[in-house]
Scaffold this motif. Structure first.
Motif, mmCIF file in Angstrom:
data_model
loop_
_atom_site.group_PDB
_atom_site.id
_atom_site.type_symbol
_atom_site.label_atom_id
_atom_site.label_comp_id
_atom_site.label_asym_id
_atom_site.label_seq_id
_atom_site.Cartn_x
_atom_site.Cartn_y
_atom_site.Cartn_z
ATOM 1 N N LYS A 39 -0.567 6.082 -0.791
ATOM 2 C CA LYS A 39 -0.932 4.694 -0.501
ATOM 3 C C LYS A 39 -1.601 4.595 0.863
ATOM 4 O O LYS A 39 -2.488 3.770 1.072
ATOM 5 N N ASP A 40 -1.186 5.475 1.786
ATOM 6 C CA ASP A 40 -1.831 5.492 3.104
ATOM 7 C C ASP A 40 -3.229 6.093 3.018
ATOM 8 O O ASP A 40 -4.135 5.689 3.763
ATOM 9 N N VAL A 41 -3.407 7.070 2.120
ATOM 10 C CA VAL A 41 -4.734 7.651 1.923
ATOM 11 C C VAL A 41 -5.703 6.586 1.432
ATOM 12 O O VAL A 41 -6.832 6.472 1.926
ATOM 13 N N LEU A 42 -5.280 5.786 0.460
ATOM 14 C CA LEU A 42 -6.142 4.734 -0.067
ATOM 15 C C LEU A 42 -6.467 3.692 0.998
ATOM 16 O O LEU A 42 -7.604 3.215 1.099
ATOM 17 N N TRP A 43 -5.459 3.325 1.798
ATOM 18 C CA TRP A 43 -5.705 2.337 2.859
ATOM 19 C C TRP A 43 -6.695 2.892 3.874
ATOM 20 O O TRP A 43 -7.655 2.205 4.269
ATOM 21 N N ALA A 44 -6.484 4.142 4.310
ATOM 22 C CA ALA A 44 -7.379 4.750 5.297
ATOM 23 C C ALA A 44 -8.787 4.897 4.743
ATOM 24 O O ALA A 44 -9.781 4.698 5.449
ATOM 25 N N MET A 45 -8.876 5.235 3.455
ATOM 26 C CA MET A 45 -10.191 5.382 2.842
ATOM 27 C C MET A 45 -10.932 4.052 2.795
ATOM 28 O O MET A 45 -12.128 3.971 3.098
ATOM 29 N N GLU A 46 -10.232 2.996 2.431
ATOM 30 C CA GLU A 46 -10.860 1.677 2.380
ATOM 31 C C GLU A 46 -11.366 1.253 3.752
ATOM 32 O O GLU A 46 -12.493 0.747 3.891
ATOM 33 N N GLU A 47 -10.540 1.458 4.772
ATOM 34 C CA GLU A 47 -10.952 1.083 6.123
ATOM 35 C C GLU A 47 -12.130 1.925 6.599
ATOM 36 O O GLU A 47 -13.060 1.414 7.236
ATOM 37 N N ALA A 48 -12.114 3.228 6.288
ATOM 38 C CA ALA A 48 -13.199 4.101 6.722
ATOM 39 C C ALA A 48 -14.504 3.739 6.037
ATOM 40 O O ALA A 48 -15.583 3.810 6.643
ATOM 41 N N LEU A 49 -14.431 3.347 4.763
ATOM 42 C CA LEU A 49 -15.642 3.019 4.016
ATOM 43 C C LEU A 49 -16.312 1.749 4.519
ATOM 44 O O LEU A 49 -17.452 1.464 4.156
ATOM 45 N N LYS A 50 -15.645 0.995 5.343
ATOM 46 C CA LYS A 50 -16.250 -0.194 5.938
ATOM 47 C C LYS A 50 -17.137 0.155 7.127
ATOM 48 O O LYS A 50 -17.864 -0.700 7.628
ATOM 49 N N CYS A 51 -17.084 1.419 7.568
ATOM 50 C CA CYS A 51 -17.824 1.843 8.759
ATOM 51 C C CYS A 51 -19.238 2.266 8.378
ATOM 52 O O CYS A 51 -19.423 3.210 7.599
ATOM 53 N N GLU A 52 -20.220 1.618 8.921
ATOM 54 C CA GLU A 52 -21.609 1.929 8.609
ATOM 55 C C GLU A 52 -22.066 3.239 9.229
ATOM 56 O O GLU A 52 -23.101 3.774 8.844
ATOM 57 N N GLY A 53 -21.307 3.770 10.186
ATOM 58 C CA GLY A 53 -21.705 5.004 10.852
ATOM 59 C C GLY A 53 -21.333 6.262 10.112
ATOM 60 O O GLY A 53 -21.689 7.363 10.548
ATOM 61 N N LEU A 54 -20.631 6.143 8.998
ATOM 62 C CA LEU A 54 -20.227 7.302 8.222
ATOM 63 C C LEU A 54 -21.157 7.505 7.030
ATOM 64 O O LEU A 54 -21.533 6.546 6.356
ATOM 65 N N ALA A 55 -21.496 8.760 6.763
ATOM 66 C CA ALA A 55 -22.305 9.053 5.580
ATOM 67 C C ALA A 55 -21.469 8.961 4.324
ATOM 68 O O ALA A 55 -21.945 8.488 3.286
ATOM 69 N N ALA A 56 -20.217 9.419 4.403
ATOM 70 C CA ALA A 56 -19.375 9.451 3.211
ATOM 71 C C ALA A 56 -17.913 9.565 3.619
ATOM 72 O O ALA A 56 -17.585 9.953 4.740
ATOM 73 N N VAL A 57 -17.056 9.239 2.663
ATOM 74 C CA VAL A 57 -15.607 9.381 2.825
ATOM 75 C C VAL A 57 -15.069 10.005 1.545
ATOM 76 O O VAL A 57 -15.385 9.535 0.447
ATOM 77 N N VAL A 58 -14.266 11.052 1.700
ATOM 78 C CA VAL A 58 -13.622 11.698 0.559
ATOM 79 C C VAL A 58 -12.128 11.416 0.642
ATOM 80 O O VAL A 58 -11.513 11.612 1.702
ATOM 81 N N GLY A 59 -11.541 10.963 -0.441
ATOM 82 C CA GLY A 59 -10.106 10.708 -0.481
ATOM 83 C C GLY A 59 -9.475 11.440 -1.651
ATOM 84 O O GLY A 59 -9.987 11.364 -2.771
ATOM 85 N N GLU A 60 -8.390 12.161 -1.386
ATOM 86 C CA GLU A 60 -7.678 12.886 -2.442
ATOM 87 C C GLU A 60 -6.415 12.109 -2.806
ATOM 88 O O GLU A 60 -5.486 12.005 -2.006
ATOM 89 N N VAL A 61 -6.410 11.560 -4.001
ATOM 90 C CA VAL A 61 -5.244 10.824 -4.501
ATOM 91 C C VAL A 61 -5.054 11.176 -5.973
ATOM 92 O O VAL A 61 -6.002 11.584 -6.662
ATOM 93 N N ARG A 62 -3.834 11.003 -6.448
ATOM 94 C CA ARG A 62 -3.575 11.284 -7.859
ATOM 95 C C ARG A 62 -3.871 10.078 -8.733
ATOM 96 O O ARG A 62 -4.495 10.188 -9.779
ATOM 97 N N GLU A 63 -3.414 8.906 -8.293
ATOM 98 C CA GLU A 63 -3.560 7.692 -9.101
ATOM 99 C C GLU A 63 -4.527 6.717 -8.448
ATOM 100 O O GLU A 63 -4.574 6.601 -7.214
ATOM 101 N N LEU A 64 -5.293 6.030 -9.278
ATOM 102 C CA LEU A 64 -6.238 5.021 -8.806
ATOM 103 C C LEU A 64 -6.351 3.955 -9.874
ATOM 104 O O LEU A 64 -6.850 4.207 -10.974
ATOM 105 N N ASP A 65 -5.864 2.749 -9.567
ATOM 106 C CA ASP A 65 -5.968 1.670 -10.545
ATOM 107 C C ASP A 65 -7.225 0.850 -10.288
ATOM 108 O O ASP A 65 -7.958 1.074 -9.323
ATOM 109 N N PHE A 66 -7.460 -0.114 -11.166
ATOM 110 C CA PHE A 66 -8.707 -0.887 -11.065
ATOM 111 C C PHE A 66 -8.755 -1.685 -9.768
ATOM 112 O O PHE A 66 -9.806 -1.762 -9.116
ATOM 113 N N THR A 67 -7.634 -2.278 -9.380
ATOM 114 C CA THR A 67 -7.621 -3.102 -8.167
ATOM 115 C C THR A 67 -7.981 -2.278 -6.939
ATOM 116 O O THR A 67 -8.811 -2.686 -6.121
#
Length: 244
Positions: A117-145
């Motif tokens: 759950k912390d990986v998903l939160w960190a990934m969401e926050e990182a993806l808001k940064c325009e200075g990053l080319a990409a963000v990779v997140g390793e998680v097992r489960e991912l729901d629609f929300t």
């Protein structure tokens, strides 16, 4: 079909993509990630940046193959000197190995957290940064929300997100632009050459928004992807299924 009807259909397709959060990049912003014939599976024959791509794996070797394939994509996305984040709970990536895909390890920031759950939160926050080319997140489960929150983040920043899912319990519908399965193939040595062959994968594009799923045999050669073999199979939409 008349030219007028074709123009109307083309415009409707563009409008649908806009409603789904896929904005066409200006010509100067288009990034060719070197996927060769695979790019024809995407709308406009262009790999979608500023989008979320989901990779599913069922075995450890499949997860490693997915990480290698994603690294090849990252190498192209980071050509302008930008950086990316790689977030997980395991930290299994060997940074020096990224050089094989044209990535300097010091341009990838690895973040290891305790809970998914912390990986998903960190990934969401990182993806808001325009200075990053990409963000990779390793998680097992991912729901629609959760996937929708990631997609909304990249629609603003235009960063590209990769979700690497190892042994997911179920494959529910998500808001991701594409879903991939990457499995390793046996490499082949060049004639009379010693050592190991180039990395090869079976690349399955299981679903792609407004595109054409398919399967290709690909190889990492001379710093880019190339297709091996003569046949490319375009497959129908894959049904959602449970992974045991």
């Amino acid at each position: 079909m008349s030219a007028q009807k074709a123009d109307i259909i083309a415009q409707l397709q563009k409008d649908i993509l806009l409603l789904q959060g896929l904005r066409p990049a200006c010509n100067s912003g288009v990034v060719d990630v070197g996927l060769g014939p695979v790019k024809n599976a995407f709308p406009g024959a262009t790999f979608p940046t500023g989008a979320i791509h989901e990779f599913v794996s069922e075995a450890a070797e499949h997860a490693a193959a997915s990480a290698g394939f994603i690294s090849g994509l990252l190498g192209a996305l980071m050509q302008n000197g930008s950086v990316c984040l790689w977030i997980s709970t395991s930290g299994t990536i060997f940074p020096p190995a990224l050089k094989a895909f044209g990535i300097e390890p010091d341009r990838v920031f690895f973040i290891t957290l305790q809970r998914e759950k912390d990986v998903l939160w960190a990934m969401e926050e990182a993806l808001k940064c325009e200075g990053l080319a990409a963000v990779v997140g390793e998680v097992r489960e991912l729901d629609f929300t959760a996937s929708r929150r990631l997609q909304l983040a990249v629609e603003q920043s235009r960063a590209t997100g990769f979700v690497l899912r190892h042994q997911p319990r179920r494959l529910h519908a998500t808001a991701c632009t594409s879903r991939w399965r990457i499995t390793p193939l046996a490499s082949q040595l060049e004639a009379r050459m010693p050592g190991m062959g180039f990395p090869r994968w079976q690349v399955e594009l299981l679903k792609v928004r407004n595109g054409r799923p398919g399967t290709w045999a690909m190889e990492w050669f001379a710093g880019k992807f190339r297709q091996v073999g003569e046949h490319t199979m375009v497959a129908p939409q894959q049904p959602v299924r449970k992974i045991v």
